[in-house]
Design a protein around this motif. Structure first.
Motif, PDB file in Angstrom:
ATOM      1  N   MET A  34       1.352  -0.937   0.437  1.00  0.00           N
ATOM      2  CA  MET A  34       0.242   0.117  -0.044  1.00  0.00           C
ATOM      3  C   MET A  34       1.293   1.662  -0.042  1.00  0.00           C
ATOM      4  N   ARG A  35       0.084   1.962  -0.809  1.00  0.00           N
ATOM      5  CA  ARG A  35       1.450   4.093  -0.861  1.00  0.00           C
ATOM      6  C   ARG A  35       1.758   4.003   0.568  1.00  0.00           C
ATOM      7  N   THR A  36       0.172   3.965   1.618  1.00  0.00           N
ATOM      8  CA  THR A  36       0.595   4.232   3.088  1.00  0.00           C
ATOM      9  C   THR A  36       1.870   3.507   4.116  1.00  0.00           C
ATOM     10  N   ASN A  37       2.197   1.888   3.663  1.00  0.00           N
ATOM     11  CA  ASN A  37       3.110   1.525   4.364  1.00  0.00           C
ATOM     12  C   ASN A  37       4.482   2.011   4.169  1.00  0.00           C
ATOM     13  N   ILE A  38       4.983   2.299   5.608  1.00  0.00           N
ATOM     14  CA  ILE A  38       6.034   2.820   5.164  1.00  0.00           C
ATOM     15  C   ILE A  38       7.411   1.378   5.371  1.00  0.00           C
ATOM     16  N   ASN A  39       8.123   1.688   4.517  1.00  0.00           N
ATOM     17  CA  ASN A  39       9.217   1.012   4.435  1.00  0.00           C
ATOM     18  C   ASN A  39      10.082   2.106   3.160  1.00  0.00           C
ATOM     19  N   GLY A  40      11.349   0.682   3.247  1.00  0.00           N
ATOM     20  CA  GLY A  40      12.207   1.669   2.191  1.00  0.00           C
ATOM     21  C   GLY A  40      11.856   1.697   0.804  1.00  0.00           C
ATOM     22  N   LEU A  41      10.847   0.431  -0.009  1.00  0.00           N
ATOM     23  CA  LEU A  41       9.798   0.562  -1.079  1.00  0.00           C
ATOM     24  C   LEU A  41       9.157   1.874  -1.592  1.00  0.00           C
ATOM     25  N   VAL A  42       8.629   1.990  -0.511  1.00  0.00           N
ATOM     26  CA  VAL A  42       7.355   3.300  -1.054  1.00  0.00           C
ATOM     27  C   VAL A  42       8.035   3.898   0.012  1.00  0.00           C
ATOM     28  N   THR A  43       9.009   5.010   0.778  1.00  0.00           N
ATOM     29  CA  THR A  43       9.675   5.833   0.674  1.00  0.00           C
ATOM     30  C   THR A  43      10.180   6.248  -0.674  1.00  0.00           C
ATOM     31  N   MET A  44      10.900   4.673  -1.594  1.00  0.00           N
ATOM     32  CA  MET A  44      12.240   5.013  -3.117  1.00  0.00           C
ATOM     33  C   MET A  44      10.846   6.130  -3.762  1.00  0.00           C
ATOM     34  N   PHE A  45       9.966   5.459  -3.841  1.00  0.00           N
ATOM     35  CA  PHE A  45       8.773   5.730  -5.499  1.00  0.00           C
ATOM     36  C   PHE A  45       8.458   6.890  -4.578  1.00  0.00           C
ATOM     37  N   ASP A  46       8.211   7.528  -3.402  1.00  0.00           N
ATOM     38  CA  ASP A  46       7.971   8.880  -3.236  1.00  0.00           C
ATOM     39  C   ASP A  46       8.795  10.059  -2.813  1.00  0.00           C
ATOM     40  N   ASN A  47       9.873   9.431  -2.963  1.00  0.00           N
ATOM     41  CA  ASN A  47      11.194  10.970  -3.278  1.00  0.00           C
ATOM     42  C   ASN A  47      11.226  10.464  -4.720  1.00  0.00           C
ATOM     43  N   ILE A  48      11.455   9.093  -5.465  1.00  0.00           N
ATOM     44  CA  ILE A  48      11.684  10.030  -7.197  1.00  0.00           C
ATOM     45  C   ILE A  48      11.187  10.511  -8.305  1.00  0.00           C
ATOM     46  N   GLU A  49       9.721  10.412  -7.753  1.00  0.00           N
ATOM     47  CA  GLU A  49       8.316  10.809  -7.544  1.00  0.00           C
ATOM     48  C   GLU A  49       8.658  11.688  -8.720  1.00  0.00           C
ATOM     49  N   TYR A  50       8.783  13.008  -7.801  1.00  0.00           N
ATOM     50  CA  TYR A  50       9.609  14.451  -8.594  1.00  0.00           C
ATOM     51  C   TYR A  50      10.797  14.583  -9.739  1.00  0.00           C
ATOM     52  N   PHE A  51      11.254  13.468  -9.007  1.00  0.00           N
ATOM     53  CA  PHE A  51      12.206  14.037 -10.322  1.00  0.00           C
ATOM     54  C   PHE A  51      11.908  13.423 -11.834  1.00  0.00           C
ATOM     55  N   ALA A  52      11.130  12.051 -11.494  1.00  0.00           N
ATOM     56  CA  ALA A  52      10.458  11.762 -12.500  1.00  0.00           C
ATOM     57  C   ALA A  52       9.366  13.157 -13.228  1.00  0.00           C
ATOM     58  N   HIS A  53       9.027  13.538 -12.769  1.00  0.00           N
ATOM     59  CA  HIS A  53       7.682  14.622 -12.643  1.00  0.00           C
ATOM     60  C   HIS A  53       8.891  15.866 -13.756  1.00  0.00           C
ATOM     61  N   ARG A  54       9.671  16.170 -13.557  1.00  0.00           N
ATOM     62  CA  ARG A  54      10.962  16.622 -14.095  1.00  0.00           C
ATOM     63  C   ARG A  54      11.157  16.865 -15.372  1.00  0.00           C
ATOM     64  N   ASP A  55      11.438  15.346 -15.255  1.00  0.00           N
ATOM     65  CA  ASP A  55      11.868  14.956 -16.786  1.00  0.00           C
ATOM     66  C   ASP A  55      10.673  14.734 -17.599  1.00  0.00           C
TER      67      ASP A  55
END
Length: 363
Positions: A34-55
């Motif tokens: 779930m996107r509400t889970n707290i783990n490294g994988l969810v954290t990764m996608f939450d953080n790289i989405e900014y750069f994906a949208h930028r590009d």
């Protein structure tokens, strides 16, 4: 030693201010978390989405929230999907790229669908599922790895967490193109300036453990440490109640987020990472970002991140590792952590995207 990376400038997370390229391409992220889970994988996608949208990319997620679901045995925070109507959902999305992040029911359905429809995709390997299942249910690791080899067999790229994990998977008979990724830290949140002498009245030294509270994480090793001061466990999970009953002198805080989590990291004197089964350990680099050294076993994850006797200490005796960590220079720890960047993580992820029409992107 950490990979040779370059420190990158901090960027705001307000995507309203971004001016993406005119043509937006869609990346489907299939994740059994779930996107509400707290783990490294969810954290990764939450953080790289900014750069994906930028590009010029957008993420579309397919998670258990889209389907009927039930609790995973032994892990009530993890939901297993009953993917009714799956094909209709994926046909409506019509992604340019498909990344299958997990090997659960949604990941499985996606591989089957893509294979049947001649759609290329890549996959992620982030969790040592066979080891977890062996600890929790006694199922031999060989069965788990047989499933994982089959699951990833048609993946054009398998993205895993480190060069060590690449070697481990190749040694276990994974013959795909396996590539190492990296992770990062949000340095607008994780700051050493949050440290203060008096933290919640805790006696020092403060030893900290952060992560999901489950049996395979080695938390008994942490809780049993015969050490003065205060031991704190940040996180939650199915094993928490049992641990609290066994170790009444350990402080259990439950999940913490954002600044509250960063304050625990910054005010700890040492992060203890007792897991032998993680593939990386985002909590390690979060601790390093605020100058907190890490005591760990010399296993996959810590040995791919820590610089021995500089940012942490690894060995078979956690107590001796903590002793040595308390003598390390926190400023040197923080400085050495600058290599961990979410932008670099995104660049690696983007470089290994595979077009659904069989054409790989080259940069």
């Amino acid at each position: 030693m950490p990979p040779n990376q370059t420190e990158l400038p901090l960027l705001p997370k307000n995507t309203d201010a971004i001016q993406p390229k005119q043509t937006i391409e869609t990346i489907l992220i299939v994740n059994d978390n779930m996107r509400t889970n707290i783990n490294g994988l969810v954290t990764m996608f939450d953080n790289i989405e900014y750069f994906a949208h930028r590009d010029g990319y957008r993420f579309v997620y397919l998670t258990p929230s889209e389907f009927p679901r039930f609790d995973c045995p032994g892990y009530p925070d993890i939901k297993l999907s009953l993917p009714f109507g799956f094909e209709n959902k994926i046909q409506k999305i019509r992604p340019d790229y498909v990344h299958i992040a997990t090997e659960g029911p949604l990941g499985l359905m996606t591989t089957i669908y893509c294979d049947r429809n001649n759609i290329r995709y890549n996959t992620g390997y982030h969790t040592k599922i066979p080891e977890y299942i062996q600890v929790m249910f006694g199922l031999p690791e060989s069965i788990g790895y047989a499933y994982l080899r089959w699951f990833h067999r048609n993946s054009a790229r398998v993205l895993t967490t480190s060069s060590t994990m690449v070697s481990e998977l190749e040694n276990r008979g994974f013959y795909n193109h396996i590539k190492p990724m990296t992770f990062g830290v949000d340095r607008t949140i994780f700051r050493s300036s949050l440290r203060r002498d008096d933290f919640k009245g805790c006696e020092r030294p403060i030893l900290l453990s952060v992560g999901r509270v489950s049996k395979e994480k080695g938390l008994d090793d942490f809780c049993q440490l015969d050490y003065p001061g205060t031991k704190i466990v940040v996180g939650d999970g199915a094993y928490r109640n049992e641990l609290q009953q066994k170790y009444p002198n350990v402080v259990f805080t439950g999940f913490q987020r954002g600044k509250a989590l960063a304050e625990y990291y910054a005010n700890a004197d040492c992060l203890v990472f007792p897991s032998r089964t993680d593939t990386f350990g985002v909590v390690i680099i979060e601790a390093l970002a605020v100058g907190t050294p890490v005591a760990a076993y010399h296993v996959t994850g810590p040995k791919d991140i820590l610089e021995q006797n500089v940012t942490g200490v690894m060995g078979e005796d956690l107590k001796l590792n903590v002793d040595a960590c308390l003598k390390l220079d926190r400023n040197a720890v923080e400085l050495a952590s600058a290599c961990w960047s979410w932008e670099n993580c995104w660049n690696i992820f983007r470089r290994h995207l595979i077009k659904r029409d069989h054409k790989a992107i080259s940069y």
